[in-house]
Design an enzyme around this catalytic site. Sequence first.
Site, PDB file in Angstrom:
ATOM      1  N   LYS A 184       5.337  61.825  44.592  1.00 12.27           N
ATOM      2  CA  LYS A 184       5.752  62.355  43.290  1.00 12.27           C
ATOM      3  C   LYS A 184       6.114  61.202  42.360  1.00 12.27           C
ATOM      4  O   LYS A 184       7.083  60.484  42.599  1.00 12.27           O
ATOM      5  CB  LYS A 184       6.971  63.268  43.410  1.00 12.27           C
ATOM      6  N   GLU A 258      15.076  52.351  48.426  1.00 12.42           N
ATOM      7  CA  GLU A 258      15.139  51.113  47.646  1.00 12.42           C
ATOM      8  C   GLU A 258      15.823  51.488  46.340  1.00 12.42           C
ATOM      9  O   GLU A 258      15.262  52.192  45.520  1.00 12.42           O
ATOM     10  CB  GLU A 258      13.726  50.578  47.439  1.00 12.42           C
ATOM     11  N   CYS A 292      14.887  46.750  39.197  1.00 14.12           N
ATOM     12  CA  CYS A 292      16.028  46.908  40.105  1.00 14.12           C
ATOM     13  C   CYS A 292      16.580  45.553  40.548  1.00 14.12           C
ATOM     14  O   CYS A 292      17.767  45.421  40.797  1.00 14.12           O
ATOM     15  CB  CYS A 292      15.646  47.753  41.311  1.00 14.12           C
ATOM     16  N   GLU A 389      24.625  48.968  36.893  1.00 14.34           N
ATOM     17  CA  GLU A 389      23.244  48.619  36.568  1.00 14.34           C
ATOM     18  C   GLU A 389      22.925  49.157  35.174  1.00 14.34           C
ATOM     19  O   GLU A 389      22.976  50.360  34.946  1.00 14.34           O
ATOM     20  CB  GLU A 389      22.323  49.278  37.609  1.00 14.34           C
TER      21      GLU A 389
HETATM   22  P1  NDP Z   1      16.200  58.679  39.414  1.00 13.45           P
HETATM   23  O1  NDP Z   1      16.729  58.059  40.647  1.00 13.45           O
HETATM   24  O2  NDP Z   1      16.725  59.997  38.984  1.00 13.45           O
HETATM   25  O3  NDP Z   1      14.607  58.844  39.522  1.00 13.45           O
HETATM   26  C1  NDP Z   1      13.791  58.291  40.520  1.00 13.45           C
HETATM   27  C2  NDP Z   1      12.823  59.338  41.062  1.00 13.45           C
HETATM   28  O4  NDP Z   1      13.523  60.327  41.836  1.00 13.45           O
HETATM   29  C3  NDP Z   1      12.078  60.110  39.989  1.00 13.45           C
HETATM   30  O5  NDP Z   1      10.774  60.408  40.440  1.00 13.45           O
HETATM   31  C4  NDP Z   1      12.925  61.361  39.897  1.00 13.45           C
HETATM   32  O6  NDP Z   1      12.255  62.431  39.302  1.00 13.45           O
HETATM   33  C5  NDP Z   1      13.241  61.629  41.344  1.00 13.45           C
HETATM   34  N1  NDP Z   1      14.396  62.488  41.612  1.00 13.45           N
HETATM   35  C6  NDP Z   1      15.426  62.805  40.782  1.00 13.45           C
HETATM   36  N2  NDP Z   1      16.319  63.596  41.423  1.00 13.45           N
HETATM   37  C7  NDP Z   1      15.844  63.783  42.684  1.00 13.45           C
HETATM   38  C8  NDP Z   1      16.317  64.490  43.832  1.00 13.45           C
HETATM   39  N3  NDP Z   1      17.472  65.138  43.819  1.00 13.45           N
HETATM   40  N4  NDP Z   1      15.582  64.450  44.969  1.00 13.45           N
HETATM   41  C9  NDP Z   1      14.431  63.757  45.017  1.00 13.45           C
HETATM   42  N5  NDP Z   1      13.926  63.074  43.954  1.00 13.45           N
HETATM   43  C10 NDP Z   1      14.624  63.070  42.799  1.00 13.45           C
HETATM   44  O7  NDP Z   1      16.359  57.644  38.239  1.00 13.45           O
HETATM   45  P2  NDP Z   1      16.497  57.947  36.663  1.00 13.45           P
HETATM   46  O8  NDP Z   1      15.151  57.972  36.106  1.00 13.45           O
HETATM   47  O9  NDP Z   1      17.353  59.130  36.390  1.00 13.45           O
HETATM   48  O10 NDP Z   1      17.273  56.650  36.174  1.00 13.45           O
HETATM   49  C11 NDP Z   1      18.699  56.623  36.226  1.00 13.45           C
HETATM   50  C12 NDP Z   1      19.174  55.233  36.535  1.00 13.45           C
HETATM   51  O11 NDP Z   1      18.743  54.870  37.821  1.00 13.45           O
HETATM   52  C13 NDP Z   1      18.612  54.128  35.631  1.00 13.45           C
HETATM   53  O12 NDP Z   1      19.352  53.973  34.488  1.00 13.45           O
HETATM   54  C14 NDP Z   1      18.687  52.947  36.529  1.00 13.45           C
HETATM   55  O13 NDP Z   1      19.962  52.373  36.463  1.00 13.45           O
HETATM   56  C15 NDP Z   1      18.468  53.508  37.912  1.00 13.45           C
HETATM   57  N6  NDP Z   1      17.091  53.334  38.393  1.00 13.45           N
HETATM   58  C16 NDP Z   1      16.871  52.391  39.311  1.00 13.45           C
HETATM   59  C17 NDP Z   1      15.591  52.157  39.756  1.00 13.45           C
HETATM   60  C18 NDP Z   1      15.317  51.121  40.758  1.00 13.45           C
HETATM   61  O14 NDP Z   1      14.167  50.740  40.944  1.00 13.45           O
HETATM   62  N7  NDP Z   1      16.316  50.642  41.431  1.00 13.45           N
HETATM   63  C19 NDP Z   1      14.440  52.896  39.244  1.00 13.45           C
HETATM   64  C20 NDP Z   1      14.796  53.937  38.305  1.00 13.45           C
HETATM   65  C21 NDP Z   1      16.074  54.106  37.899  1.00 13.45           C
HETATM   66  P3  NDP Z   1      12.328  62.546  37.699  1.00 13.45           P
HETATM   67  O15 NDP Z   1      11.768  61.310  37.116  1.00 13.45           O
HETATM   68  O16 NDP Z   1      11.477  63.680  37.425  1.00 13.45           O
HETATM   69  O17 NDP Z   1      13.770  62.777  37.376  1.00 13.45           O
END
Ligand code: NDP
Length: 478
Positions: A184, A258, A292, A389
């Site tokens: 996904k 991760e 990240c 972050e």
């Molecule tokens: P999320 O962790 O919400 O999103 C990452 C993925 O997980 C997306 O595909 C998301 O779907 C999906 N997801 C969301 N909720 C669930 C759940 N309960 N179970 C399974 N999958 C889920 O990150 P955000 O986009 O909300 O970003 C928020 C913050 O997270 C950022 O500001 C940043 O600080 C951090 N972040 C860190 C990352 C990293 O690589 N370390 C990457 C992205 C974000 P959907 O996109 O549809 O919500």
Amino acid sequence: MPTFEYAPAPESPSIVDIRSSYGLFINGEFTDGTSGQTRKTVNPASEEVLAEVVEAGEADVDAAVASARHAYERVWNGIGGSDRAKYLYRIARIIQERARELAVLESIDNGKPIRESRDVDVPLVAAHFFYYAGWADKLGHAGFGPDPRPIGVAAQVIPWNFPLLMLAWKIAPALACGNTVVLKPAETTPLTALAFAEICRQADLPPGVVNIITGGGETGRLLVEHADVDKVAFTGSTEVGRAIAKAVAGSTKRVTLELGGKAANIVFDDAALDEAVEGIVNGIFFNQGHVCCAGSRLLVQESIAPHLLDRLKRRMALLRVGDPLDKNTDIGAINSAAQLQRIRELSAAGEAEGADRWSPPCELPARGYWFAPTLFTGVSQAHRIAREEIFGPVLSVLTFRTPAEAVEKANNTPYGLSAGVWTEKGSRILAIADQLRAGVVWANTFNKFDPSSPFGGYKESGYGREGGRHGLEAYLAH
Ligand code: NDP
């Protein structure tokens, strides 16, 4: 200070054919799904709607997992490593052939500069498939026993910051080891994953080996909690990572997470300063800071701090913010309105807590989501901008006097994903790296990635490793 006038050098979007709507990729076919719901994906540089994608519901997740199970049992697990390698090589070659199209599509959907999607993301994506193609028929020599077995069906959930690269990090090792996958992508960046689905068809990959389902967090939750999934691989926020760990606790599912980071980039007084400045800029402004492992905390030795900051500010004033498709652009668009809001809120907290904020004069486009490169000085370890972050182009600067103080400050974080050390002394690099609680430590460079080197964190940055030989372990039952 000299200023440079650049003529616009836009990459043409005409190489990309974006359809108005996309279905789910299940069992080798695109389907409309059963939920009747869709989501729009927008170009963050213009706020223009690019396409509608299906929101996968429970029945769709069931269908995708069933398709992956069927392909695992009937085809993929049995065909042997050298045949799997042929498919992976084929995918890698098609990615290379379609590299320009994929880079443009990634920049349009994500907002990252074309210079990065073209020169970093897409070449690394191809490199990952080539690298793991090489392992597929040599798993018995990887150090996991003479005949390591795949785990089964992998549920993979990826974020929006490196959409195609995170897909490659997840899918290439999973397939090489004989697993099948349901992936996904993030809701704001589904388009390159859907282009990858077409590439799977072009490569004649057996139906069901790769399934791509689009949707929001709820779709992700349904997927990772599905009873017929054997392995969960997630990259994203620590908050969602924690929810996933709880949801699968007590099951037999294997999990790799991760998560976030708050890396220290440590500059000692004997470092080559111009190189360090380039490394600091690359560490925090690469991909708008949506990284990240970004070097979001600069730790600079007190004696050189004023001098280094002068140079850094001069360099920041030369960064070009704007159209992601312009080949001169250094900093593109922030990926979404929600992320822009988060960056604004944390930056405002930095000012409210007493840190000094600075950005170079910088004209931002009127439409789209933009944030000027920003530097905070006078930051204390207790400030939110030193602890949380920000995931944007915002650098927090702290100082230190002794190596011991540098290590203590660097490790004073709930995260432990990456760190950087800048010094001319090799012995100091080794001594400091040894004491840093971070999965990756770069020395006199930053944000360098290679498919052969493992990547992953300590503490709240997650567990498990991706990349390299270590990355195979997450997809093998042994
Ligand atoms: P999320 O962790 O919400 O999103 C990452 C993925 O997980 C997306 O595909 C998301 O779907 C999906 N997801 C969301 N909720 C669930 C759940 N309960 N179970 C399974 N999958 C889920 O990150 P955000 O986009 O909300 O970003 C928020 C913050 O997270 C950022 O500001 C940043 O600080 C951090 N972040 C860190 C990352 C990293 O690589 N370390 C990457 C992205 C974000 P959907 O996109 O549809 O919500």
